[in-house]
Structures are given as structure tokens and as C-alpha cells.
Design an enzyme around this catalytic site. Structure first.
Site, PDB file in Angstrom:
ATOM      1  N   SER A 127       0.865  -1.177   0.000  1.00 31.70           N
ATOM      2  CA  SER A 127       0.000   0.000   0.000  1.00 31.70           C
ATOM      3  C   SER A 127       0.905   1.231   0.000  1.00 31.70           C
ATOM      4  O   SER A 127       1.723   1.402   0.899  1.00 31.70           O
ATOM      5  CB  SER A 127      -0.867  -0.046   1.263  1.00 31.70           C
ATOM      6  OG  SER A 127      -1.660   1.099   1.370  1.00 31.70           O
ATOM      7  N   LYS A 171      -0.987  -0.817  -4.432  1.00 30.64           N
ATOM      8  CA  LYS A 171      -2.226  -0.086  -4.083  1.00 30.64           C
ATOM      9  C   LYS A 171      -1.847   1.360  -3.815  1.00 30.64           C
ATOM     10  O   LYS A 171      -0.966   1.634  -2.993  1.00 30.64           O
ATOM     11  CB  LYS A 171      -2.858  -0.741  -2.854  1.00 30.64           C
ATOM     12  CG  LYS A 171      -3.839   0.124  -2.077  1.00 30.64           C
ATOM     13  CD  LYS A 171      -4.673  -0.725  -1.140  1.00 30.64           C
ATOM     14  CE  LYS A 171      -4.809  -0.136   0.242  1.00 30.64           C
ATOM     15  NZ  LYS A 171      -5.635  -0.991   1.128  1.00 30.64           N
ATOM     16  N   LYS A 206      -2.927   5.006  -2.433  1.00 32.75           N
ATOM     17  CA  LYS A 206      -3.899   5.736  -1.633  1.00 32.75           C
ATOM     18  C   LYS A 206      -4.324   6.964  -2.435  1.00 32.75           C
ATOM     19  O   LYS A 206      -3.463   7.657  -3.005  1.00 32.75           O
ATOM     20  CB  LYS A 206      -3.258   6.162  -0.306  1.00 32.75           C
ATOM     21  CG  LYS A 206      -3.015   4.985   0.636  1.00 32.75           C
ATOM     22  CD  LYS A 206      -4.322   4.387   1.109  1.00 32.75           C
ATOM     23  CE  LYS A 206      -4.109   3.403   2.238  1.00 32.75           C
ATOM     24  NZ  LYS A 206      -5.398   2.877   2.755  1.00 32.75           N
ATOM     25  N   ASP A 241      -7.191   3.052  -3.095  1.00 29.93           N
ATOM     26  CA  ASP A 241      -7.962   3.020  -1.847  1.00 29.93           C
ATOM     27  C   ASP A 241      -8.194   4.452  -1.373  1.00 29.93           C
ATOM     28  O   ASP A 241      -7.236   5.196  -1.120  1.00 29.93           O
ATOM     29  CB  ASP A 241      -7.182   2.236  -0.781  1.00 29.93           C
ATOM     30  CG  ASP A 241      -7.959   2.078   0.523  1.00 29.93           C
ATOM     31  OD1 ASP A 241      -9.129   2.500   0.593  1.00 29.93           O
ATOM     32  OD2 ASP A 241      -7.381   1.509   1.476  1.00 29.93           O
ATOM     33  N   GLU A 292     -11.158   0.758  -3.877  1.00 25.62           N
ATOM     34  CA  GLU A 292     -11.501   0.390  -2.496  1.00 25.62           C
ATOM     35  C   GLU A 292     -12.128   1.573  -1.750  1.00 25.62           C
ATOM     36  O   GLU A 292     -11.568   2.667  -1.706  1.00 25.62           O
ATOM     37  CB  GLU A 292     -10.202  -0.066  -1.807  1.00 25.62           C
ATOM     38  CG  GLU A 292     -10.367  -0.546  -0.378  1.00 25.62           C
ATOM     39  CD  GLU A 292      -9.033  -1.073   0.194  1.00 25.62           C
ATOM     40  OE1 GLU A 292      -8.094  -1.347  -0.584  1.00 25.62           O
ATOM     41  OE2 GLU A 292      -8.949  -1.196   1.426  1.00 25.62           O
ATOM     42  N   ASP A 334     -14.060  -1.967   2.388  1.00 24.82           N
ATOM     43  CA  ASP A 334     -13.190  -2.193   3.539  1.00 24.82           C
ATOM     44  C   ASP A 334     -13.969  -1.725   4.777  1.00 24.82           C
ATOM     45  O   ASP A 334     -14.676  -2.508   5.432  1.00 24.82           O
ATOM     46  CB  ASP A 334     -11.875  -1.419   3.327  1.00 24.82           C
ATOM     47  CG  ASP A 334     -10.938  -1.396   4.525  1.00 24.82           C
ATOM     48  OD1 ASP A 334     -11.332  -1.837   5.605  1.00 24.82           O
ATOM     49  OD2 ASP A 334      -9.790  -0.909   4.395  1.00 24.82           O
ATOM     50  N   LYS A 372     -10.325  -7.575   7.166  1.00 23.82           N
ATOM     51  CA  LYS A 372      -9.386  -7.287   8.251  1.00 23.82           C
ATOM     52  C   LYS A 372      -9.994  -7.874   9.520  1.00 23.82           C
ATOM     53  O   LYS A 372     -11.084  -7.454   9.929  1.00 23.82           O
ATOM     54  CB  LYS A 372      -9.214  -5.776   8.432  1.00 23.82           C
ATOM     55  CG  LYS A 372      -8.481  -5.085   7.291  1.00 23.82           C
ATOM     56  CD  LYS A 372      -8.432  -3.594   7.527  1.00 23.82           C
ATOM     57  CE  LYS A 372      -7.760  -2.881   6.358  1.00 23.82           C
ATOM     58  NZ  LYS A 372      -7.973  -1.429   6.410  1.00 23.82           N
ATOM     59  N   GLY A 417      -4.592  -4.734   5.700  1.00 21.44           N
ATOM     60  CA  GLY A 417      -3.536  -4.555   6.692  1.00 21.44           C
ATOM     61  C   GLY A 417      -3.794  -3.327   7.542  1.00 21.44           C
ATOM     62  O   GLY A 417      -4.446  -2.374   7.106  1.00 21.44           O
TER      63      GLY A 417
HETATM   64  O1  SMG Z   1      -0.648  -2.804   6.805  1.00 26.16           O
HETATM   65  O2  SMG Z   1       0.092  -2.485   4.805  1.00 26.16           O
HETATM   66  C1  SMG Z   1      -0.641  -2.187   5.741  1.00 26.16           C
HETATM   67  C2  SMG Z   1      -1.568  -1.003   5.578  1.00 26.16           C
HETATM   68  C3  SMG Z   1      -2.441  -1.150   4.413  1.00 26.16           C
HETATM   69  O3  SMG Z   1      -3.434   0.729   3.402  1.00 26.16           O
HETATM   70  C4  SMG Z   1      -3.469  -0.038   4.321  1.00 26.16           C
HETATM   71  N1  SMG Z   1      -4.395   0.005   5.285  1.00 26.16           N
HETATM   72  O4  SMG Z   1      -7.625   1.253   4.505  1.00 26.16           O
HETATM   73  O5  SMG Z   1      -6.653  -0.504   3.859  1.00 26.16           O
HETATM   74  C5  SMG Z   1      -6.635   0.539   4.514  1.00 26.16           C
HETATM   75  C6  SMG Z   1      -5.445   0.988   5.308  1.00 26.16           C
HETATM   76  C7  SMG Z   1      -5.833   1.236   6.727  1.00 26.16           C
HETATM   77  C8  SMG Z   1      -4.722   1.736   7.580  1.00 26.16           C
HETATM   78  S1  SMG Z   1      -4.178   3.309   7.191  1.00 26.16           S
HETATM   79  C9  SMG Z   1      -5.360   4.329   7.887  1.00 26.16           C
HETATM   80 MG    MG Z   2      -8.676   0.244   2.900  1.00 23.25          MG
END
Ligand code: SMG
Ligand code: MG
Length: 368
Positions: free
Chosen positions: A135, A161, A163, A189, A214, A239, A263, A291
Site C-alpha cells: 500500500s 495499491k 492511496k 484506496d 476500495e 473495507d 481485516k 492490513g
Molecule cells: O498494513 O500495509 C498495511 C496497511 C495497508 O493501506 C493499508 N491500510 O484502509 O486498507 C486501509 C489501510 C488502513 C490503515 S491506514 C489508515
Molecule cells: Mg482500505
């Protein structure tokens, strides 16, 4: 099995680089580590809540409070404690899935350790190693983003991925596609950053051949997700909206998604996570493991979950080095874009005492 004592420990792990999402920027991962002492031995787990209630309504100090003041006393009072009984015992307390997940996972870990079975086998895992992605946070410039993506692709990650948020969506995705080509498995995401009026704009992502988009809208807004899903070619993944197997069934029935990010913390534990997986399987819908910047404890358990047959897309279960130079457990490293599923009993890992001590900021010992 009887619970005799619990240790609640706050740990603080600096991130190798700050992680920016539409929710904010994080430079340190503070986490709560739970160790239970039972008549059959000890069990470990972590709580994946963040410092602040921004990703979800839970936050670390609140999770510690509800575990310490309400959950543990309930479990101390139980004559016979078993993993499936935890959710039942805590059912009278609304919400707090991340806190519940930590408690249930620690009980599960103790119980599986006592029988010598690993979590993957217990859950019905079918893989010894799982494909993983990474991510990538929002960066100040497109060049910086391209540098990061290059580094992760070179490291072997099997899915990228990005953001996104309003103002950081079409252009970064276009730049990544133009630089690295159309064959890189790519997702985005939004962490709920968009509003229903953005549906037309989000359809602009269709031209990039993404694996999925996402969680563009707020958790409760299944209706807008369903509208976007109908208007867009790219599969929509939820999610934040999915907090139980029941939610998953509702979202699928409403056409609000065609992929689910699972999750365990968000849905109250690995047992409910498996039920979400089963509901998705019954609908022929792929799932993947999300994650929460876990320490090695959560990373190990997530690998077990991701070994189930319905996990058909690479998970956000990156190598330890993606986030931390020092973890509380031994690190997980990438081999050929995969991480190995732990096979030792329970979640398959325990903290390294010296690293745990070094990264601990406070410890609390709780007895009946
Ligand atoms: O653990 O690699 C990881 C994080 C992956 O992007 C990630 N998590 O929305 O999926 C998600 C985010 C939530 C945590 S950041 C606010
Ligand atoms: Mg997410």
C-alpha cells in the site's frame, strides 16, 4: 482452559517513512500487545486500533480501557474458556471489534499452542505461502510516488495499491500506468474520502484497468457504493463498510461491492473473518486480506487467514521492512512476492523479549 492473568502492553514502532492517507499522516505505529496467561499456557495478540478514531471509531486508549475494565473480568469469570466462547461472552458489549479481536486471538493462540495446531490449519488454510502487495501512501509529488512504486516493484511486490483522495487520484494513477505499464496489478484506496457527487469523477478511473477501487464513500453509505458499482466497470471493493459477515451479505445483496477486503480487527476477530470469507465464497466473490500496519504478531495471524482458498488477490501483508526497521518479532521477508504462512502452533510467532522490552512504553498486569 481458564484465564489467570493478562498483560497489556503499549508498544511504539517508528515507521521507516511517514504513511499518508486521506485520513491523515502517521509517523509512528503505536499498538497494544496482549498476553494472556491461561491454565494451558500463554497466548499473544495485538489490537490494531490506531491512536485516534479516524479509520474506525475505535482508538487505542479506548480499546485498552474496554479490555481491562469490561472484557477481561468477563473472561476471568468464565469457568471454561474456549476461542469460540469469547465472542459469545462479549456479545453484550456493543462495537469494539478491534478490542474483541485482540482478546479472542490471544485465547485462540493459547488454545492452539496447547494442541500443537497452527492457525492456518485451524482456519482451513490451503496455502503455504501467500502473494502480497504493498500500500503506497500519498506523496508530495508524482516523482516521489513513481520512485516508491519503482522500489516496491523491484522488491517483487505483486500488486501496488495507491492511496487516493480528491485532488490525488486520476493524475497519480495515470503517471503510474504510463511509467510502469498496464500489466502491473494496480488498485486504489480512498478510505472514504469521496461523496456521492463524485461518482462521475470516479468513473474516470475506468480507463486505467484497475483491479479494484476500495472504499470511496463513508462506511454507512452502501447506496452510493451500489450506484458507483453499477456505473463503473472497475470492480468495487469494500473495507470500512464491512464489520461482520452479516454486513458482507447485505453489501453483496445490494450490489455495493464485488470484492471484499477482510481485516480481522475490523470484523471482531479471525473467526468472524472466516465467516466473511465463507459468505463471499458462497457468492463467488473474491476476498483479500487487508492490513493495519501490524506488528509481527498481527502479520503472522493475517498470513494464516490469507492462506484460505477464497483469498484470491494479493493482501496488504507487506514484508516487515516496508514499515519497520525494528519489530517486536523477527521480521517477515519477501521471497518472490510471497510471504510464508507460519506453521508453528497458534499464530506461529512470539515477540522477541529484548525487542519487545525496547519498544514498550508501558505495561500493565491484570489479575482477577
Ligand atoms: O498494513 O500495509 C498495511 C496497511 C495497508 O493501506 C493499508 N491500510 O484502509 O486498507 C486501509 C489501510 C488502513 C490503515 S491506514 C489508515
Ligand atoms: Mg482500505
Amino acid at each position: 482452559m481458564k484465564l489467570s492473568a493478562a498483560e497489556l502492553r503499549f508498544v511504539s514502532l517508528p515507521l521507516v517513512t511517514p504513511f499518508r492517507t486521506s485520513l491523515g499522516t502517521q509517523a509512528v505505529r503505536n499498538a497494544l500487545v496482549l498476553r494472556l496467561e491461561t491454565s494451558l499456557g500463554e497466548g499473544w495478540a495485538e489490537c490494531v486500533a490506531d491512536d485516534e478514531p479516524s479509520y474506525s471509531p475505535e482508538y487505542l486508549a479506548g480499546a485498552a480501557d474496554v479490555i481491562r475494565r469490561l472484557f477481561l473480568p468477563k473472561l476471568f469469570a468464565m469457568g471454561e474458556l474456549d476461542p469460540a466462547g469469547v465472542a459469545v461472552a462479549l456479545d453484550g458489549f456493543r462495537g469494539h471489534p478491534m478490542a474483541k479481536s485482540a482478546v479472542e486471538t490471544a485465547v485462540l493462540d493459547a488454545s492452539l499452542r496447547a494442541t500443537g495446531m497452527c492457525l492456518s490449519t485451524y482456519l482451513g488454510g490451503v496455502r503455504r505461502r501467500v502473494p502480497v502487495g504493498v500500500s503506497v501512501g500519498i506523496t508530495d509529488t508524482i516523482d516521489e510516488l513513481l520512485g516508491l512504486v519503482d522500489r516496491y516493484l523491484t522488491a517483487g511486490y505483486l500488486r501496488i495499491k495507491l492511496k487516493i483522495e480528491p485532488g490525488w487520484d486520476i493524475e497519480p494513477v495515470r503517471a503510474v500506468r504510463e511509467t510502469f505499464g498496464s500489466s502491473v496489478p494496480l488498485t486504489v484506496d480512498a478510505n472514504t474520502a469521496y461523496r456521492p457527487g463524485d461518482i462521475r469523477h470516479l468513473r474516470g478511473l475506468d480507463e486505467f484497468g484497475l483491479l479494484l477501487v476500495e472504499q470511496p464513500f463513508p462506511p454507512e453509505d452502501l447506496h452510493s457504493h451500489a450506484r458507483l458499482a453499477a456505473a463503473m466497470e472497475t470492480p468495487l471493493c469494500l473495507d470500512e463498510s464491512i464489520t461482520s459477515a452479516r454486513d458482507a451479505a447485505t453489501a453483496l445483496r445490494q450490489g455495493a461491492c464485488s470484492v471484499i477486503n477482510i481485516k480481522p480487527g475490523r470484523v471482531g476477530g479471525y473467526l468472524e473473518a472466516r465467516r466473511v470469507h465463507d459468505v463471499a465464497q458462497a457468492h463467488g466473490v473474491p476476498v483479500w486480506c487487508g492490513g493495519m500496519l501490524e506488528t509481527g504478531l498481527g502479520r503472522a495471524a493475517n498470513l494464516a487467514l490469507a492462506s484460505l482458498p477464497g483469498f484470491q488477490l494479493p493482501g496488504d501483508i507487506s514484508a516487515t521492512a516496508r514499515y519497520y526497521t525494528q519489530d517486536i518479532t523477527e521480521p517477515f521477508s519477501l521471497a518472490d512476492g510471497h510471504l510464508e504462512v507460519p506453521t508453528a502452533p497458534g499464530i506461529g510467532i512470539t515477540p522477541d523479549p529484548a525487542s519487545l522490552a525496547r519498544l514498550t512504553t508501558s505495561t500493565e498486569w491484570i489479575t482477577p
